[in-house]
Design an enzyme around this catalytic site. Structure first.
Site, PDB file in Angstrom:
ATOM      1  N   HIS A 185     -12.260 -11.615  -8.370  1.00 46.41           N
ATOM      2  CA  HIS A 185     -10.901 -11.099  -8.178  1.00 46.41           C
ATOM      3  C   HIS A 185     -10.279 -10.671  -9.500  1.00 46.41           C
ATOM      4  O   HIS A 185      -9.409  -9.792  -9.526  1.00 46.41           O
ATOM      5  CB  HIS A 185     -10.035 -12.149  -7.495  1.00 46.41           C
ATOM      6  CG  HIS A 185     -10.296 -12.293  -6.028  1.00 46.41           C
ATOM      7  ND1 HIS A 185      -9.867 -11.370  -5.106  1.00 46.41           N
ATOM      8  CD2 HIS A 185     -10.972 -13.246  -5.325  1.00 46.41           C
ATOM      9  CE1 HIS A 185     -10.238 -11.750  -3.889  1.00 46.41           C
ATOM     10  NE2 HIS A 185     -10.923 -12.884  -4.004  1.00 46.41           N
ATOM     11  N   ASP A 233     -10.071  -9.675  -0.376  1.00 39.19           N
ATOM     12  CA  ASP A 233     -10.179 -10.517   0.810  1.00 39.19           C
ATOM     13  C   ASP A 233      -9.381  -9.846   1.917  1.00 39.19           C
ATOM     14  O   ASP A 233      -8.214  -9.477   1.712  1.00 39.19           O
ATOM     15  CB  ASP A 233      -9.618 -11.913   0.549  1.00 39.19           C
ATOM     16  CG  ASP A 233     -10.470 -12.716  -0.420  1.00 39.19           C
ATOM     17  OD1 ASP A 233     -11.627 -12.312  -0.668  1.00 39.19           O
ATOM     18  OD2 ASP A 233      -9.976 -13.736  -0.927  1.00 39.19           O
ATOM     19  N   GLU A 251      -3.445 -16.960 -12.317  1.00 45.09           N
ATOM     20  CA  GLU A 251      -3.333 -17.120 -10.861  1.00 45.09           C
ATOM     21  C   GLU A 251      -4.575 -17.807 -10.299  1.00 45.09           C
ATOM     22  O   GLU A 251      -4.472 -18.667  -9.425  1.00 45.09           O
ATOM     23  CB  GLU A 251      -3.140 -15.764 -10.185  1.00 45.09           C
ATOM     24  CG  GLU A 251      -2.970 -15.871  -8.676  1.00 45.09           C
ATOM     25  CD  GLU A 251      -2.753 -14.546  -7.988  1.00 45.09           C
ATOM     26  OE1 GLU A 251      -2.623 -14.537  -6.750  1.00 45.09           O
ATOM     27  OE2 GLU A 251      -2.729 -13.518  -8.686  1.00 45.09           O
ATOM     28  N   GLN A 252      -5.759 -17.422 -10.803  1.00 45.95           N
ATOM     29  CA  GLN A 252      -6.985 -18.061 -10.340  1.00 45.95           C
ATOM     30  C   GLN A 252      -6.970 -19.547 -10.670  1.00 45.95           C
ATOM     31  O   GLN A 252      -7.410 -20.380  -9.859  1.00 45.95           O
ATOM     32  CB  GLN A 252      -8.202 -17.386 -10.968  1.00 45.95           C
ATOM     33  CG  GLN A 252      -9.539 -17.878 -10.416  1.00 45.95           C
ATOM     34  CD  GLN A 252      -9.765 -17.514  -8.962  1.00 45.95           C
ATOM     35  OE1 GLN A 252      -9.208 -16.543  -8.471  1.00 45.95           O
ATOM     36  NE2 GLN A 252     -10.576 -18.297  -8.278  1.00 45.95           N
ATOM     37  N   TRP A 257     -14.896 -12.632   4.812  1.00 43.81           N
ATOM     38  CA  TRP A 257     -13.697 -11.868   4.501  1.00 43.81           C
ATOM     39  C   TRP A 257     -13.717 -11.208   3.116  1.00 43.81           C
ATOM     40  O   TRP A 257     -12.847 -10.421   2.800  1.00 43.81           O
ATOM     41  CB  TRP A 257     -12.489 -12.800   4.565  1.00 43.81           C
ATOM     42  CG  TRP A 257     -12.650 -13.991   3.664  1.00 43.81           C
ATOM     43  CD1 TRP A 257     -12.378 -14.070   2.319  1.00 43.81           C
ATOM     44  CD2 TRP A 257     -13.171 -15.282   4.013  1.00 43.81           C
ATOM     45  NE1 TRP A 257     -12.688 -15.309   1.819  1.00 43.81           N
ATOM     46  CE2 TRP A 257     -13.176 -16.086   2.838  1.00 43.81           C
ATOM     47  CE3 TRP A 257     -13.630 -15.841   5.208  1.00 43.81           C
ATOM     48  CZ2 TRP A 257     -13.620 -17.398   2.839  1.00 43.81           C
ATOM     49  CZ3 TRP A 257     -14.072 -17.157   5.200  1.00 43.81           C
ATOM     50  CH2 TRP A 257     -14.070 -17.919   4.030  1.00 43.81           C
ATOM     51  N   HIS A 258     -14.691 -11.541   2.276  1.00 49.52           N
ATOM     52  CA  HIS A 258     -14.665 -11.131   0.865  1.00 49.52           C
ATOM     53  C   HIS A 258     -15.589  -9.939   0.629  1.00 49.52           C
ATOM     54  O   HIS A 258     -16.808 -10.047   0.759  1.00 49.52           O
ATOM     55  CB  HIS A 258     -15.101 -12.316  -0.006  1.00 49.52           C
ATOM     56  CG  HIS A 258     -15.063 -12.036  -1.479  1.00 49.52           C
ATOM     57  ND1 HIS A 258     -14.115 -12.577  -2.327  1.00 49.52           N
ATOM     58  CD2 HIS A 258     -15.856 -11.275  -2.273  1.00 49.52           C
ATOM     59  CE1 HIS A 258     -14.345 -12.170  -3.564  1.00 49.52           C
ATOM     60  NE2 HIS A 258     -15.398 -11.376  -3.568  1.00 49.52           N
ATOM     61  N   ALA A 268     -13.737 -19.630  -6.790  1.00 43.77           N
ATOM     62  CA  ALA A 268     -14.487 -19.459  -8.036  1.00 43.77           C
ATOM     63  C   ALA A 268     -13.741 -20.112  -9.194  1.00 43.77           C
ATOM     64  O   ALA A 268     -12.510 -20.189  -9.206  1.00 43.77           O
ATOM     65  CB  ALA A 268     -14.703 -17.981  -8.327  1.00 43.77           C
ATOM     66  N   GLU A 284     -18.611 -16.146   3.005  1.00 39.48           N
ATOM     67  CA  GLU A 284     -17.223 -15.694   3.100  1.00 39.48           C
ATOM     68  C   GLU A 284     -17.189 -14.353   3.836  1.00 39.48           C
ATOM     69  O   GLU A 284     -17.332 -13.289   3.210  1.00 39.48           O
ATOM     70  CB  GLU A 284     -16.596 -15.571   1.711  1.00 39.48           C
ATOM     71  CG  GLU A 284     -16.439 -16.905   0.993  1.00 39.48           C
ATOM     72  CD  GLU A 284     -15.562 -16.812  -0.246  1.00 39.48           C
ATOM     73  OE1 GLU A 284     -15.178 -15.675  -0.633  1.00 39.48           O
ATOM     74  OE2 GLU A 284     -15.244 -17.866  -0.823  1.00 39.48           O
ATOM     75  N   SER A 322     -14.171 -15.487 -11.541  1.00 37.90           N
ATOM     76  CA  SER A 322     -13.813 -14.951 -10.230  1.00 37.90           C
ATOM     77  C   SER A 322     -13.883 -13.429 -10.216  1.00 37.90           C
ATOM     78  O   SER A 322     -13.324 -12.761 -11.091  1.00 37.90           O
ATOM     79  CB  SER A 322     -12.394 -15.385  -9.841  1.00 37.90           C
ATOM     80  OG  SER A 322     -11.962 -14.701  -8.683  1.00 37.90           O
TER      81      SER A 322
END
Length: 242
Positions: free
Chosen positions: A101, A108, A72-73, A160-161, A94, A158, A99
């Site tokens: 994530h 996020d 997905e990344q 939001w992260h 990233a 960021e 990443s």
């Protein structure tokens, strides 16, 4: 000495210089049944929801992106590269394999609206979002990419992260204005022979950095609790408390 090799824990440092060393998915749960596709590591998800409830944000704070597989990344990287170009992509996305994530420890967040930008969701510093920011460290979360630290993190600001690191670490980083790269470097440099003492959540925590193996005496003090996290750089962080 206790030798540990598992690349897991809340203090994993993941960035362009430190790729994820395991392909195994963490223990994931759905953050909110309204968005069943948004997953997070189990403990992080529980504390995220507790923080959102504490500020009354259940209907205004939206989880936008949680755990991502490497595939997905890669897809997000490729799509953003085509739509926005290389400069934008490197600022806000990233590299696949690098990443946060992919650890299940990053989330996020966005302010609820009819349309939410997946790459750069709106999460302002005022209102309920501002209230969340003020309480985040008490629930173990840090703003991972703050303004002014771009040369350290390698990622643009960021708002939001957020990243789960655990309460004592989040509280210390927030108070000292440190990002995760700076905090881990400080632990490696200054706290292998003595402990960093942090008071948070009405407890006193002692934090050590260990290279390659963990001293058993750090884990065997009667009446104490402990956690060990790999740092993804070859060492471990031991946190004890009573």
């Amino acid at each position: 000495m206790r030798v540990l090799t598992q690349a897991s824990g809340a203090l994993l440092l993941v960035n362009a210089a430190h790729a994820i060393q395991t392909s195994a998915a963490p223990d994931l749960v759905c953050v909110d049944p309204r968005w069943p596709e948004i997953l997070l590591e189990r403990r992080a998800a529980g504390l995220l929801n507790a923080c959102i409830r504490a500020v009354g944000g259940e209907h205004t704070i939206v989880p936008v992106s949680g755990w991502r597989s490497r595939e997905e990344q890669q897809a997000i990287w490729d799509d953003t590269l085509v739509k926005e170009g290389e400069v934008f992509t490197r600022q806000y996305v990233a590299l696949p394999g690098c990443s946060e994530h992919q650890t299940g420890l990053a989330i996020d967040l966005g302010l609820a609206s009819e349309e939410i930008d997946f790459i750069r969701p709106n999460f302002p510093y005022s209102g309920v979002c501002g209230s969340f920011r003020k309480l985040a460290a008490d629930y173990g979360f840090i703003l991972r990419y703050p303004a002014g630290k771009e040369t350290v993190t390698g990622i643009a600001h960021e708002p939001w992260h957020f990243r789960y690191v655990g309460v004592p670490h989040a509280r210390f980083m927030a108070e000292q204005g440190l990002v995760l790269e700076e905090y881990m470097e400080m632990l490696r440099r200054d706290y292998s022979q003595r402990s960093l003492t942090v008071c948070a959540a009405c407890r006193t925590f002692h934090i050590w950095y260990c290279d390659e193996s963990v001293r058993d005496d750090l884990l065997s003090e009667p009446g104490s609790y402990w956690q060990v996290s790999a740092d993804n750089c070859g060492g471990f962080v031991v946190t004890t408390w009573r």
